[in-house]
Every structure is written in structure tokens, then in C-alpha cells.
Design a protein around this motif. Sequence first.
Motif, mmCIF file in Angstrom:
data_model
loop_
_atom_site.group_PDB
_atom_site.id
_atom_site.type_symbol
_atom_site.label_atom_id
_atom_site.label_comp_id
_atom_site.label_asym_id
_atom_site.label_seq_id
_atom_site.Cartn_x
_atom_site.Cartn_y
_atom_site.Cartn_z
ATOM 1 N N GLN A 252 0.791 -1.387 -0.029
ATOM 2 C CA GLN A 252 0.059 -0.109 0.025
ATOM 3 C C GLN A 252 0.764 1.216 -0.006
ATOM 4 O O GLN A 252 0.418 2.338 -0.336
ATOM 5 C CB GLN A 252 -0.848 -0.210 1.219
ATOM 6 C CG GLN A 252 -2.218 0.549 0.948
ATOM 7 C CD GLN A 252 -3.106 0.503 2.333
ATOM 8 O OE1 GLN A 252 -2.867 -0.353 3.117
ATOM 9 N NE2 GLN A 252 -4.126 1.324 2.313
ATOM 10 N N TYR A 253 2.018 1.216 0.481
ATOM 11 C CA TYR A 253 2.691 2.457 0.835
ATOM 12 C C TYR A 253 4.021 2.599 -0.016
ATOM 13 O O TYR A 253 5.018 3.349 0.413
ATOM 14 C CB TYR A 253 3.068 2.363 2.239
ATOM 15 C CG TYR A 253 2.068 2.098 3.155
ATOM 16 C CD1 TYR A 253 1.124 2.925 3.202
ATOM 17 C CD2 TYR A 253 2.038 0.991 3.659
ATOM 18 C CE1 TYR A 253 -0.118 2.767 3.776
ATOM 19 C CE2 TYR A 253 0.860 0.752 4.504
ATOM 20 C CZ TYR A 253 -0.018 1.600 4.644
ATOM 21 O OH TYR A 253 -1.597 1.352 5.512
ATOM 22 N N TRP A 254 4.052 2.023 -1.259
ATOM 23 C CA TRP A 254 5.171 2.177 -1.920
ATOM 24 C C TRP A 254 5.366 3.524 -2.622
ATOM 25 O O TRP A 254 6.404 3.869 -2.891
ATOM 26 C CB TRP A 254 5.313 1.014 -3.205
ATOM 27 C CG TRP A 254 4.092 1.361 -4.349
ATOM 28 C CD1 TRP A 254 2.693 0.759 -4.028
ATOM 29 C CD2 TRP A 254 3.947 1.743 -5.288
ATOM 30 N NE1 TRP A 254 2.015 1.038 -4.979
ATOM 31 C CE2 TRP A 254 2.465 1.889 -5.720
ATOM 32 C CE3 TRP A 254 4.717 2.829 -6.045
ATOM 33 C CZ2 TRP A 254 2.109 2.651 -6.891
ATOM 34 C CZ3 TRP A 254 4.326 3.635 -6.957
ATOM 35 C CH2 TRP A 254 2.975 3.406 -7.453
ATOM 36 N N MET A 255 4.311 4.325 -2.583
ATOM 37 C CA MET A 255 4.506 5.632 -3.091
ATOM 38 C C MET A 255 5.384 6.422 -2.222
ATOM 39 O O MET A 255 6.075 7.369 -2.582
ATOM 40 C CB MET A 255 3.042 6.270 -2.898
ATOM 41 C CG MET A 255 2.551 6.763 -4.239
ATOM 42 S SD MET A 255 0.883 7.387 -3.850
ATOM 43 C CE MET A 255 0.782 8.777 -4.999
ATOM 44 N N PHE A 256 5.622 6.206 -0.888
ATOM 45 C CA PHE A 256 6.275 6.960 0.026
ATOM 46 C C PHE A 256 7.780 6.627 -0.543
ATOM 47 O O PHE A 256 8.577 7.675 -0.599
ATOM 48 C CB PHE A 256 6.176 6.142 1.558
ATOM 49 C CG PHE A 256 6.981 6.750 2.689
ATOM 50 C CD1 PHE A 256 6.481 7.998 3.184
ATOM 51 C CD2 PHE A 256 8.454 6.106 2.765
ATOM 52 C CE1 PHE A 256 7.330 8.527 4.064
ATOM 53 C CE2 PHE A 256 9.104 6.914 3.834
ATOM 54 C CZ PHE A 256 8.688 7.977 4.505
ATOM 55 N N TRP A 257 8.198 5.190 -0.882
ATOM 56 C CA TRP A 257 9.480 5.273 -1.154
ATOM 57 C C TRP A 257 9.877 5.873 -2.579
ATOM 58 O O TRP A 257 10.773 6.423 -2.801
ATOM 59 C CB TRP A 257 9.823 3.776 -1.146
ATOM 60 C CG TRP A 257 9.528 3.141 0.273
ATOM 61 C CD1 TRP A 257 8.572 2.225 0.479
ATOM 62 C CD2 TRP A 257 10.398 3.411 1.282
ATOM 63 N NE1 TRP A 257 8.643 2.152 1.737
ATOM 64 C CE2 TRP A 257 9.527 2.628 2.329
ATOM 65 C CE3 TRP A 257 11.621 4.154 1.708
ATOM 66 C CZ2 TRP A 257 10.192 2.610 3.699
ATOM 67 C CZ3 TRP A 257 11.858 4.207 2.873
ATOM 68 C CH2 TRP A 257 11.288 3.479 4.085
ATOM 69 N N ILE A 258 8.940 5.785 -3.464
ATOM 70 C CA ILE A 258 9.328 6.413 -4.448
ATOM 71 C C ILE A 258 9.267 7.988 -4.412
ATOM 72 O O ILE A 258 10.366 8.731 -5.031
ATOM 73 C CB ILE A 258 7.936 6.398 -5.547
ATOM 74 C CG1 ILE A 258 7.563 4.830 -5.624
ATOM 75 C CG2 ILE A 258 8.080 7.199 -6.700
ATOM 76 C CD1 ILE A 258 8.402 4.214 -6.883
ATOM 77 N N GLY A 259 8.729 8.595 -3.411
ATOM 78 C CA GLY A 259 8.837 9.946 -3.100
ATOM 79 C C GLY A 259 10.127 9.927 -2.736
ATOM 80 O O GLY A 259 10.604 11.023 -2.983
#
Lengths: 286, 342
Positions: free
Chosen positions: B296-303
Amino acid sequence: MLTILFDGIAYGMLLFILACGLSITLGLMNFVNLAHGAFAMAGGYVTVIMMNRYGLSFYWCLPASFFICALIGGVLERTLYRRLYGASHLDQVLFSIGLVFMSIAAVDYFMGGQQQLINLPAELKGRFDVLGVGIGRYRLFIIAICAVLAIILQLALTKTRFGSQLRAAVDDGRVARGLGVKVSAIFALTFALGSGLAGLGGALGADMLGLDPSFPLKFLIYFMIVVTVGGTSSITGPFIAALLLGIADVGGKYYVPQLGAFIIYAVMIAVLILKPHGLFGRESGR
Amino acid sequence: MSETLAHTAQSASEILRRRERWQIWEVALWIIAFAAIFVLPSHMLILTEIAILALFALSLDLILGYAGIVSLGHTAFFGLGAYVAGILARDYTGEPVTGLLVAGLVTGAFGFLSSFLVLRGSDLTRLMTTFGVAMLLAEVANQAAWLTGGADGLSGVMMTPILGLFEFDLWGRTGYIYVLLVLMILAFIARRIVNSPYGLSLKAIKRNSRRASMLGISPTRRIVVIYSIAAAYAGMAGALLTQTTSFVSPDVLAFHRSADVLLVLVIGGTGYLYGGIFGAIVFTLLRDWLSVITPQYWMFWIGLILIAIVMIGRERVAGWRNLLPGQRKSRKAAPLAVEDAP
């Protein structure tokens, strides 16, 4: 009809408070900060946490969210943003998009993805009639606060020493520095102030705009419209743009819901084609 | 006098020729891509995804790396191409190559029209207009449910065999070969374009448009042309996505796609075409890996990666390509060559 106008004004005022910080960083400091909505979201969540977890009064949450967001903004400015003042716009865009993604995922992780609700104090609920115009108490409250803030901002920017120092620092940082103006401190303070205002706007808007992790992206376009259409040379431009946008959006959604947000995007593109520096901007593009 | 002129002209064409010469790593890359058909038969779907993203990033590189236009809404063209191909396949013909060409033509025309928006104003105005165009299209796709299926997406896309000969199979093998061939052909064309005198003039505009116009290079027409070409490329990438997945979701116009493709290009490096391809490989594998660890939180790491890249400095991140064989040598041998630094 007048009720819609009234709602539109309240919405526009709220947009102004949310976006005026951006108009300073983007317009005056020439920093493309797409993460502005993240600060607003932070303010909203501060309010939600304080009210729903600790049962504090709504009135305490507003200044709290202002200060907490100002603090976050100040810290980020000192640690990260200031390195990028001289960078290319592409770098700034990438950086702030990264920040938006992180904030969305972080909020999702800690608070969950659902819409957050807050319970307004009883005296702000409901609406009353004045001459047949239905006036929501909460909307009146928002208009009052935002109007006061707008006046304070305008005075602070034009009449105080800080305001003139800021304008000097923006116009020509090197000369201002030579004259003994602490440019970097002023930028940091301004950035913190803008973030704080966004946080306050987020707290006020938690009820009206809805609050969930996608907030920064959902309202990014609105902030950007306010700033670009309003021009970036003063506070009045964005203020009028925000009011127009608020009224147009509320009215458009009420009368022609099938067009949705179509109108405002089309209007924005048209304005940008005709007047690339905004409706009220000065012609010299920075 | 005329002798020096002739000499300059000769060395200029020498530079052009040298830039166009094939490098070992380029050949190797394409061989590996085709070898993957036999070596990794179970990973066809992700390879297809990589190839589509690579084409999309390549089209952004054309305008960002060569013309210096920062676009926040490049996915407008991607999404438009996807919808055009989808609607064509649903209502008229399911033949992929026809769909690809029509999608390319439509998005190219749309890119031509919208290119006049990016000619005006500063970086900020460009950001806003490109962003606004993408949002506008997303809104249209959402509202015009009778045509696009609205928020549910466009279903009922049936693809017939490619050119009536090759049927799409269950494992995506035909799909991968098809996408890879399209990518290769378009990459070759792009390579020709950017290594031509026209491509060099674009670089001149990017680095200093005022000086370029003083040298007699008119920015307006060149930017319109490259913007339309890039739009057509992005549209074809979108069409490929539709054709290989037989579905169009409104997600193709979402903002995060524009951001993703910027990230892809930044990872791979701008201004040498292959950045999109390398970036797409790294990005897709990274996202796949992250979404396995934290669904669910891969966006965090992309950011976080985005911020890290900006903080470290884009040039330094993309600097690894100097290690590719042949790259450094050619630069040393050609002191006159235009530096690639953006």
C-alpha cells in the motif's frame, strides 16, 4: 441564488487562505512548490487528531494547526527547500512531487485512507435566514476569519518593516543582502508563515472540503489556478482570483453538474493563453 | 577564409556522423531485449510493461531533454492514445497496427494544437497549461461515460491478430514482441531525428533560446514540430497499453502517471534517448519490488527516491552512463562536440 453566491464566497475565501502561502513562495520567491497542499493536509489532520483523539475544542485546534504547520514548514525550509532556491524548475517540481507522494503515503499509513470527519461546535452548525438568504453559520465564520486574515496580510506586506524587507529581498536578493537585510532568515520566516496559513486553511476546510490522504493532489490544481490566474505580484490578485474561482466552482457544480470541473480548467487555460502572467500580474515575467 | 569555412563544415558533419554511429552498448541492449523472449518466457507481462513505459519516457525525453519543456501533463497524450485505440478496437476494427497508427495520428494532431500553449510564457505557465490540459482530458474521460465508460473504464476491447497473422497469446509473448518491435522502430526514428541538424538546433534552443534565434534558428516552429512528434509517440505508447491489456481505465490520465514518467526519465538521465529505456527498467523493477514489500505504501519510497535524486543532483545520478563502453572515448576524441550537460 444568493445562497449559492454566499457559499461560493466562503469557498473562495477558504481557497485564498489555502493558496496565499503558495502565491508567496511561487510568485515572490519563484519556487515551484507543488507540495503546498501537503501542509494544508497536515493542518487538517492535526485538527482531526486533536479533536477526535484528545477531545480538545475546535477553537484551540485552529491556532495549533497554524503553529504546527509553520514549524514543519520552517524546519523543511531550513533543511531541504533552501538548497533548491537556485535550482532549475524541474528539480523543484521533482522534489515537491516527491514530498507530496511521501506525505500521502505517510498519512495513509498512520491515519488510514478513509475520509476524516470532525464534529464542529454546536454554535457553528446549522444555518439561519437573512432576508430569504440561507446563511450557514460555519461559512460565515470562515468568511469572517479569512477576511480578517486577508486584511492583516495585506497590511503586513505593504505597511510593516518585515513586508518591505521581504519585497526587497525578492526583487533583488543580492542588493538587499548588501543593505543588511537578512534574506535567508526572511525567506525562512515567510515560508513558515505560508505553510502555517495553509495549515490553518486545511483545519478550517476539513469540514467543507473533505479530508483524506489524496487531499494534496486533489486541491493542487485549485491552488495553482488561484496563483497563476491571480498573478503573483500582490495579495489582491490571488484574493480576487480565489473568490471568482470559489463562486464559479460552487455555481457550476450546482447549475451544470454534468460539466463538473471542466469549466474551471478551460477558463484557466484560456486566461493563461491570453495573459501568461495572470489577470492582475505585472508584465515583467520573473 | 573559404578554406576554414570548408574545414568547419567538414568537422561539423564529422561530429554529426560520429554521434550517429552505433555504440556497442546500444547493439547489446537490443540483443538482450530480444533474447529475453527466449530466456525469460515467464516474465513477458512485466517486460511488456517496461517496453511501454520506455516508449512513453522516450517521448517525454524528446521534449524535456531536447527542447527543455518541463511538462506536468504528458500523460494527456498517453491517455488520449489509450482511449483512441480502445474506442477504435471496440467500435470499428480490432487490428492493432491500424489502431496504433490512428492513435498516433490523433494524438499527434492534438499535440500540434496544444503545442501553441507551451510556446507562451515561462516555465510556470507551461507547467500549468500542460497540467491543465491533462486534467481537462481526465475530466472529459470521466464525464463522457457514453464514449469512454466513465469511471468504470472502457471494457469490451477485443483485439484481432496483428496484421491478421499473429494472434495475442495467453502468456503475452506475441504482445511483447509486438511492443518491442514498435519501440525499436520508433526509437530508431527518434535517433535519426535527434542526431540530425534539426536535433542539434533543438539543443541549441534548449540551452539558450535567445542566442539560438540570433543564429537564425527560429524556436517556434521547431518546438511545435518536436512537441507534436513527442505527443504522437506518447499516444502510441498509450495505444500499446490498451492493446496488450484489452482495457482502458481512467487511471491512464491520472496525475501520478505524469510524475512517474518524469521520475523514469530522471533515473535514466535526459537528453540521450536511452535514458527512458534504462529508467523504465529500473523504475518498473523497483516498483514491483517495493509493492511486494509494502503493497500500500510504495508511493512513500518512490517519493523518497525522488527527493534523494534531487538532493544528490540529477547529473550525478545519471552520470553512470559515462561508464558505458564507447561513451567516454567518443567524447574525448571530439572536443568540438556539443556537451550533453543540460
